[in-house]
Design a protein around this motif. Structure first.
Motif, PDB file in Angstrom:
ATOM      1  N   ILE A   1       0.830  -1.210   0.000  1.00  0.00           N
ATOM      2  CA  ILE A   1       0.000   0.000   0.000  1.00  0.00           C
ATOM      3  C   ILE A   1       0.864   1.260   0.000  1.00  0.00           C
ATOM      4  O   ILE A   1       0.495   2.269  -0.591  1.00  0.00           O
ATOM      5  CB  ILE A   1      -1.031   0.000   1.152  1.00  0.00           C
ATOM      6  CG1 ILE A   1      -2.244   0.850   0.742  1.00  0.00           C
ATOM      7  CG2 ILE A   1      -0.425   0.433   2.476  1.00  0.00           C
ATOM      8  CD1 ILE A   1      -3.489   0.596   1.549  1.00  0.00           C
ATOM      9  N   GLN A   2       2.056   1.186   0.632  1.00  0.00           N
ATOM     10  CA  GLN A   2       2.957   2.331   0.617  1.00  0.00           C
ATOM     11  C   GLN A   2       3.410   2.621  -0.818  1.00  0.00           C
ATOM     12  O   GLN A   2       3.453   3.786  -1.241  1.00  0.00           O
ATOM     13  CB  GLN A   2       4.170   2.100   1.509  1.00  0.00           C
ATOM     14  CG  GLN A   2       5.130   3.276   1.527  1.00  0.00           C
ATOM     15  CD  GLN A   2       6.219   3.136   2.581  1.00  0.00           C
ATOM     16  OE1 GLN A   2       6.128   2.298   3.469  1.00  0.00           O
ATOM     17  NE2 GLN A   2       7.234   3.965   2.473  1.00  0.00           N
ATOM     18  N   SER A   3       3.712   1.596  -1.567  1.00  0.00           N
ATOM     19  CA  SER A   3       4.133   1.768  -2.954  1.00  0.00           C
ATOM     20  C   SER A   3       3.024   2.414  -3.789  1.00  0.00           C
ATOM     21  O   SER A   3       3.267   3.340  -4.569  1.00  0.00           O
ATOM     22  CB  SER A   3       4.515   0.399  -3.536  1.00  0.00           C
ATOM     23  OG  SER A   3       4.808   0.505  -4.892  1.00  0.00           O
ATOM     24  N   ILE A   4       1.800   1.952  -3.612  1.00  0.00           N
ATOM     25  CA  ILE A   4       0.657   2.516  -4.351  1.00  0.00           C
ATOM     26  C   ILE A   4       0.404   3.954  -3.905  1.00  0.00           C
ATOM     27  O   ILE A   4       0.145   4.834  -4.728  1.00  0.00           O
ATOM     28  CB  ILE A   4      -0.593   1.638  -4.149  1.00  0.00           C
ATOM     29  CG1 ILE A   4      -0.368   0.264  -4.776  1.00  0.00           C
ATOM     30  CG2 ILE A   4      -1.837   2.309  -4.732  1.00  0.00           C
ATOM     31  CD1 ILE A   4      -1.375  -0.781  -4.363  1.00  0.00           C
ATOM     32  N   ASN A   5       0.482   4.194  -2.597  1.00  0.00           N
ATOM     33  CA  ASN A   5       0.265   5.528  -2.043  1.00  0.00           C
ATOM     34  C   ASN A   5       1.302   6.512  -2.604  1.00  0.00           C
ATOM     35  O   ASN A   5       0.971   7.646  -2.965  1.00  0.00           O
ATOM     36  CB  ASN A   5       0.334   5.469  -0.513  1.00  0.00           C
ATOM     37  CG  ASN A   5      -0.433   6.565   0.172  1.00  0.00           C
ATOM     38  OD1 ASN A   5      -1.271   7.239  -0.420  1.00  0.00           O
ATOM     39  ND2 ASN A   5      -0.173   6.731   1.452  1.00  0.00           N
ATOM     40  N   LYS A   6       2.543   6.058  -2.701  1.00  0.00           N
ATOM     41  CA  LYS A   6       3.610   6.911  -3.228  1.00  0.00           C
ATOM     42  C   LYS A   6       3.396   7.192  -4.721  1.00  0.00           C
ATOM     43  O   LYS A   6       3.515   8.333  -5.168  1.00  0.00           O
ATOM     44  CB  LYS A   6       4.973   6.260  -3.017  1.00  0.00           C
ATOM     45  CG  LYS A   6       6.126   7.112  -3.491  1.00  0.00           C
ATOM     46  CD  LYS A   6       7.459   6.467  -3.206  1.00  0.00           C
ATOM     47  CE  LYS A   6       8.591   7.355  -3.675  1.00  0.00           C
ATOM     48  NZ  LYS A   6       9.899   6.721  -3.463  1.00  0.00           N
ATOM     49  N   GLU A   7       3.050   6.150  -5.458  1.00  0.00           N
ATOM     50  CA  GLU A   7       2.879   6.301  -6.907  1.00  0.00           C
ATOM     51  C   GLU A   7       1.712   7.209  -7.272  1.00  0.00           C
ATOM     52  O   GLU A   7       1.821   8.065  -8.145  1.00  0.00           O
ATOM     53  CB  GLU A   7       2.679   4.931  -7.553  1.00  0.00           C
ATOM     54  CG  GLU A   7       2.487   4.996  -9.048  1.00  0.00           C
ATOM     55  CD  GLU A   7       2.307   3.631  -9.701  1.00  0.00           C
ATOM     56  OE1 GLU A   7       1.955   3.617 -10.893  1.00  0.00           O
ATOM     57  OE2 GLU A   7       2.513   2.602  -9.034  1.00  0.00           O
ATOM     58  N   PHE A   8       0.577   7.040  -6.597  1.00  0.00           N
ATOM     59  CA  PHE A   8      -0.635   7.738  -7.013  1.00  0.00           C
ATOM     60  C   PHE A   8      -0.953   8.989  -6.206  1.00  0.00           C
ATOM     61  O   PHE A   8      -1.677   9.857  -6.683  1.00  0.00           O
ATOM     62  CB  PHE A   8      -1.834   6.784  -6.986  1.00  0.00           C
ATOM     63  CG  PHE A   8      -1.750   5.738  -8.050  1.00  0.00           C
ATOM     64  CD1 PHE A   8      -2.116   6.026  -9.354  1.00  0.00           C
ATOM     65  CD2 PHE A   8      -1.269   4.477  -7.759  1.00  0.00           C
ATOM     66  CE1 PHE A   8      -2.024   5.068 -10.349  1.00  0.00           C
ATOM     67  CE2 PHE A   8      -1.181   3.504  -8.748  1.00  0.00           C
ATOM     68  CZ  PHE A   8      -1.550   3.801 -10.041  1.00  0.00           C
ATOM     69  N   ARG A   9      -0.438   9.064  -4.968  1.00  0.00           N
ATOM     70  CA  ARG A   9      -0.763  10.229  -4.143  1.00  0.00           C
ATOM     71  C   ARG A   9       0.485  11.000  -3.715  1.00  0.00           C
ATOM     72  O   ARG A   9       0.390  11.988  -3.007  1.00  0.00           O
ATOM     73  CB  ARG A   9      -1.541   9.781  -2.894  1.00  0.00           C
ATOM     74  CG  ARG A   9      -2.892   9.146  -3.266  1.00  0.00           C
ATOM     75  CD  ARG A   9      -3.647   8.662  -2.041  1.00  0.00           C
ATOM     76  NE  ARG A   9      -3.979   9.776  -1.181  1.00  0.00           N
ATOM     77  CZ  ARG A   9      -3.847   9.752   0.156  1.00  0.00           C
ATOM     78  NH1 ARG A   9      -3.385   8.700   0.772  1.00  0.00           N
ATOM     79  NH2 ARG A   9      -4.185  10.802   0.862  1.00  0.00           N
ATOM     80  N   GLU A  10       1.654  10.502  -4.100  1.00  0.00           N
ATOM     81  CA  GLU A  10       2.931  11.104  -3.744  1.00  0.00           C
ATOM     82  C   GLU A  10       3.100  11.217  -2.231  1.00  0.00           C
ATOM     83  O   GLU A  10       3.693  12.173  -1.720  1.00  0.00           O
ATOM     84  CB  GLU A  10       3.105  12.452  -4.446  1.00  0.00           C
ATOM     85  CG  GLU A  10       3.128  12.313  -5.957  1.00  0.00           C
ATOM     86  CD  GLU A  10       3.313  13.620  -6.688  1.00  0.00           C
ATOM     87  OE1 GLU A  10       3.485  14.682  -6.046  1.00  0.00           O
ATOM     88  OE2 GLU A  10       3.275  13.583  -7.930  1.00  0.00           O
ATOM     89  N   ILE A  11       2.557  10.221  -1.516  1.00  0.00           N
ATOM     90  CA  ILE A  11       2.723  10.119  -0.064  1.00  0.00           C
ATOM     91  C   ILE A  11       3.470   8.822   0.196  1.00  0.00           C
ATOM     92  O   ILE A  11       2.954   7.731  -0.052  1.00  0.00           O
ATOM     93  CB  ILE A  11       1.355  10.136   0.667  1.00  0.00           C
ATOM     94  CG1 ILE A  11       0.622  11.447   0.383  1.00  0.00           C
ATOM     95  CG2 ILE A  11       1.551   9.908   2.160  1.00  0.00           C
ATOM     96  CD1 ILE A  11      -0.800  11.500   0.909  1.00  0.00           C
ATOM     97  N   ASP A  12       4.689   8.954   0.692  1.00  0.00           N
ATOM     98  CA  ASP A  12       5.567   7.792   0.854  1.00  0.00           C
ATOM     99  C   ASP A  12       5.404   7.178   2.243  1.00  0.00           C
ATOM    100  O   ASP A  12       6.331   7.177   3.050  1.00  0.00           O
ATOM    101  CB  ASP A  12       7.017   8.204   0.596  1.00  0.00           C
ATOM    102  CG  ASP A  12       7.944   7.010   0.476  1.00  0.00           C
ATOM    103  OD1 ASP A  12       7.443   5.867   0.350  1.00  0.00           O
ATOM    104  OD2 ASP A  12       9.174   7.207   0.525  1.00  0.00           O
TER     105      ASP A  12
END
Length: 165
Positions: free
Chosen positions: A50-61
């Motif tokens: 979920i961190q990877s998806i969050n970073k990719e789509f919301r720019e929240i790492d």
């Protein structure tokens, strides 16, 4: 109704997670009187996923409990009259409206259930209900929006008799 569920991790819930997902999705659709057959994708993952998806789509790492990716823009939450006029919202093969994607993080589900003092089943169901409301255009950015969303979440879970006990 088509619900695609992809479980990316080897966690075994002590309940039928596919049945609960189906029950919550269908109850949300019925409760909000969504007038079309729908298609939804649910991915069950871990903190890294979920961190990877969050970073990719919301720019929240960072990891989070749930992510919702609605495929429809709404002028007003829960108002569906504009959907029929837009072919892009429909899967051409099935005729179903593509509502969007939900991503759930199992470690967060487990820790939040413990933190809030309720069952893992309740937290899992709550996060799906929460995400379904996002897929219908609801949000919680203001106090008024949060109040409406919280009420609808409660109503969906109450219909299913999924309580904090």
């Amino acid at each position: 109704m088509t619900i695609y569920i992809e479980n990316e991790i080897d966690y075994k819930f002590d309940f039928d997670y596919e049945k609960i997902a189906n029950d919550v999705v269908n109850t949300a659709i019925d409760h909000l009187q969504f007038p079309f057959e729908a298609e939804i994708s649910i991915t069950i993952t871990d903190n890294d996923g979920i961190q990877s998806i969050n970073k990719e789509f919301r720019e929240i790492d960072s990891p989070t409990d749930v992510l919702s990716f609605p495929m429809i823009d709404y002028e007003e939450a829960g108002k569906f009259d504009h959907i029929e006029a837009n072919d892009d919202f429909f899967n051409p093969e099935t005729g179903e409206v593509i509502l969007g994607d939900i991503v759930l993080c199992v470690p967060r589900i487990l820790s939040q259930a413990e933190d809030f003092g309720h069952s893992v089943l309740r937290e899992y169901a709550f996060l799906i209900a929460h995400s379904m409301l996002h897929l219908f255009g609801f949000d919680h950015m203001t106090e008024a929006e949060a109040t409406v969303m919280e009420q609808k979440q409660r109503e969906i879970l109450d219909i299913l008799n999924i309580t904090r006990d």
